[in-house]
Design a protein around this motif. Structure first.
Motif, PDB file in Angstrom:
ATOM      1  N   GLY A   1      11.489  -3.277  -4.882  1.00  0.00           N
ATOM      2  CA  GLY A   1      11.707  -2.891  -6.264  1.00  0.00           C
ATOM      3  C   GLY A   1      10.769  -1.778  -6.691  1.00  0.00           C
ATOM      4  O   GLY A   1       9.885  -1.357  -5.946  1.00  0.00           O
ATOM      5  N   ASP A   2      10.962  -1.322  -7.896  1.00  0.00           N
ATOM      6  CA  ASP A   2      10.185  -0.228  -8.465  1.00  0.00           C
ATOM      7  C   ASP A   2       9.051  -0.797  -9.328  1.00  0.00           C
ATOM      8  O   ASP A   2       9.312  -1.592 -10.234  1.00  0.00           O
ATOM      9  CB  ASP A   2      11.112   0.646  -9.314  1.00  0.00           C
ATOM     10  N   PRO A   3       7.809  -0.404  -9.059  1.00  0.00           N
ATOM     11  CA  PRO A   3       6.676  -0.937  -9.824  1.00  0.00           C
ATOM     12  C   PRO A   3       6.766  -0.662 -11.329  1.00  0.00           C
ATOM     13  O   PRO A   3       6.489  -1.542 -12.139  1.00  0.00           O
ATOM     14  CB  PRO A   3       5.463  -0.236  -9.220  1.00  0.00           C
TER      15      PRO A   3
ATOM     16  N   SER B   1       0.799  -1.220   0.000  1.00  0.00           N
ATOM     17  CA  SER B   1       0.000   0.000   0.000  1.00  0.00           C
ATOM     18  C   SER B   1       0.836   1.277   0.000  1.00  0.00           C
ATOM     19  O   SER B   1       0.333   2.342  -0.304  1.00  0.00           O
ATOM     20  CB  SER B   1      -0.947   0.008   1.201  1.00  0.00           C
ATOM     21  N   ASP B   2       2.129   1.180   0.310  1.00  0.00           N
ATOM     22  CA  ASP B   2       2.984   2.373   0.282  1.00  0.00           C
ATOM     23  C   ASP B   2       3.660   2.555  -1.079  1.00  0.00           C
ATOM     24  O   ASP B   2       4.686   3.206  -1.199  1.00  0.00           O
ATOM     25  CB  ASP B   2       4.019   2.331   1.411  1.00  0.00           C
ATOM     26  N   ASN B   3       3.067   1.970  -2.118  1.00  0.00           N
ATOM     27  CA  ASN B   3       3.535   2.105  -3.504  1.00  0.00           C
ATOM     28  C   ASN B   3       4.930   1.550  -3.729  1.00  0.00           C
ATOM     29  O   ASN B   3       5.699   2.089  -4.526  1.00  0.00           O
ATOM     30  CB  ASN B   3       3.442   3.555  -3.975  1.00  0.00           C
ATOM     31  N   VAL B   4       5.254   0.462  -3.061  1.00  0.00           N
ATOM     32  CA  VAL B   4       6.553  -0.193  -3.212  1.00  0.00           C
ATOM     33  C   VAL B   4       6.319  -1.680  -3.436  1.00  0.00           C
ATOM     34  O   VAL B   4       5.447  -2.279  -2.809  1.00  0.00           O
ATOM     35  CB  VAL B   4       7.423   0.017  -1.945  1.00  0.00           C
ATOM     36  N   LEU B   5       7.095  -2.257  -4.342  1.00  0.00           N
ATOM     37  CA  LEU B   5       7.068  -3.706  -4.503  1.00  0.00           C
ATOM     38  C   LEU B   5       7.986  -4.304  -3.450  1.00  0.00           C
ATOM     39  O   LEU B   5       9.152  -3.952  -3.365  1.00  0.00           O
ATOM     40  CB  LEU B   5       7.596  -4.106  -5.885  1.00  0.00           C
ATOM     41  N   ARG B   6       7.458  -5.190  -2.656  1.00  0.00           N
ATOM     42  CA  ARG B   6       8.268  -5.865  -1.648  1.00  0.00           C
ATOM     43  C   ARG B   6       8.498  -7.300  -2.109  1.00  0.00           C
ATOM     44  O   ARG B   6       7.577  -8.006  -2.503  1.00  0.00           O
ATOM     45  CB  ARG B   6       7.582  -5.849  -0.302  1.00  0.00           C
TER      46      ARG B   6
ATOM     47  N   LEU C   1       0.149  -6.227  -9.183  1.00  0.00           N
ATOM     48  CA  LEU C   1       0.728  -5.121  -9.935  1.00  0.00           C
ATOM     49  C   LEU C   1      -0.066  -4.963 -11.223  1.00  0.00           C
ATOM     50  O   LEU C   1      -0.210  -5.918 -11.993  1.00  0.00           O
ATOM     51  CB  LEU C   1       2.196  -5.405 -10.252  1.00  0.00           C
ATOM     52  N   VAL C   2      -0.609  -3.775 -11.459  1.00  0.00           N
ATOM     53  CA  VAL C   2      -1.343  -3.494 -12.676  1.00  0.00           C
ATOM     54  C   VAL C   2      -0.523  -2.517 -13.511  1.00  0.00           C
ATOM     55  O   VAL C   2      -0.149  -1.450 -13.042  1.00  0.00           O
ATOM     56  CB  VAL C   2      -2.741  -2.903 -12.387  1.00  0.00           C
ATOM     57  N   CYS C   3      -0.225  -2.936 -14.728  1.00  0.00           N
ATOM     58  CA  CYS C   3       0.579  -2.124 -15.633  1.00  0.00           C
ATOM     59  C   CYS C   3      -0.330  -1.592 -16.734  1.00  0.00           C
ATOM     60  O   CYS C   3      -0.982  -2.377 -17.432  1.00  0.00           O
ATOM     61  CB  CYS C   3       1.693  -2.970 -16.259  1.00  0.00           C
ATOM     62  N   ARG C   4      -0.385  -0.289 -16.873  1.00  0.00           N
ATOM     63  CA  ARG C   4      -1.176   0.314 -17.961  1.00  0.00           C
ATOM     64  C   ARG C   4      -0.264   0.413 -19.177  1.00  0.00           C
ATOM     65  O   ARG C   4       0.741   1.113 -19.156  1.00  0.00           O
ATOM     66  CB  ARG C   4      -1.696   1.681 -17.539  1.00  0.00           C
TER      67      ARG C   4
END
Length: 112
Positions: free
Chosen positions: A81-83, A59-64, A106-109
């Motif tokens: 890591g970086d989303p 939720s803190d915008n970080v990939l763990r 992770l949702v990638c547009r």
């Protein structure tokens, strides 16, 4: 005869105009690609830690990224890591945004 020549010339010019004024290029389409914990884990393993095999978009915008614990079945934190970079790693599409989906996915547009 002159009228036929002018008509023929006009017809040829209109044909060339139709050929060289092709229709507008196809519009880009935006799609959302969803990647789960194991797919994120592929990125984690390749770019964060060789022991990592699973990852979550927190939720803190970080990939763990997490690895298996040595003595228990609990997960051990292996790094972050970086989303956006994970999206670039997981797909060859042009990425415009990365955001958190349901269940820490992770949702990638992507723009196609």
């Amino acid at each position: 005869m002159l009228r036929r020549s002018l008509t023929l010339t006009a017809g040829v010019l209109l044909s060339f105009a139709a050929v060289f004024t092709a229709s507008s290029p196809a519009q880009a389409q935006t799609v959302d690609l969803t990647f789960g914990p194991l797919s994120i884990g592929d990125y984690c393993h390749a770019k964060v830690s060789s022991s990592a095999w699973i990852g979550f978009y927190q939720s803190d915008n970080v990939l763990r990224c997490y690895a298996s614990g040595s003595t228990s079945s609990a997960l051990v934190y292996a790094g972050q890591g970086d989303p956006y970079l994970a999206c670039k790693y997981l797909t060859s599409d042009v990425i415009s945004a990365a955001f958190r989906g349901a269940s820490d996915a992770l949702v990638c547009r992507a723009v196609r």
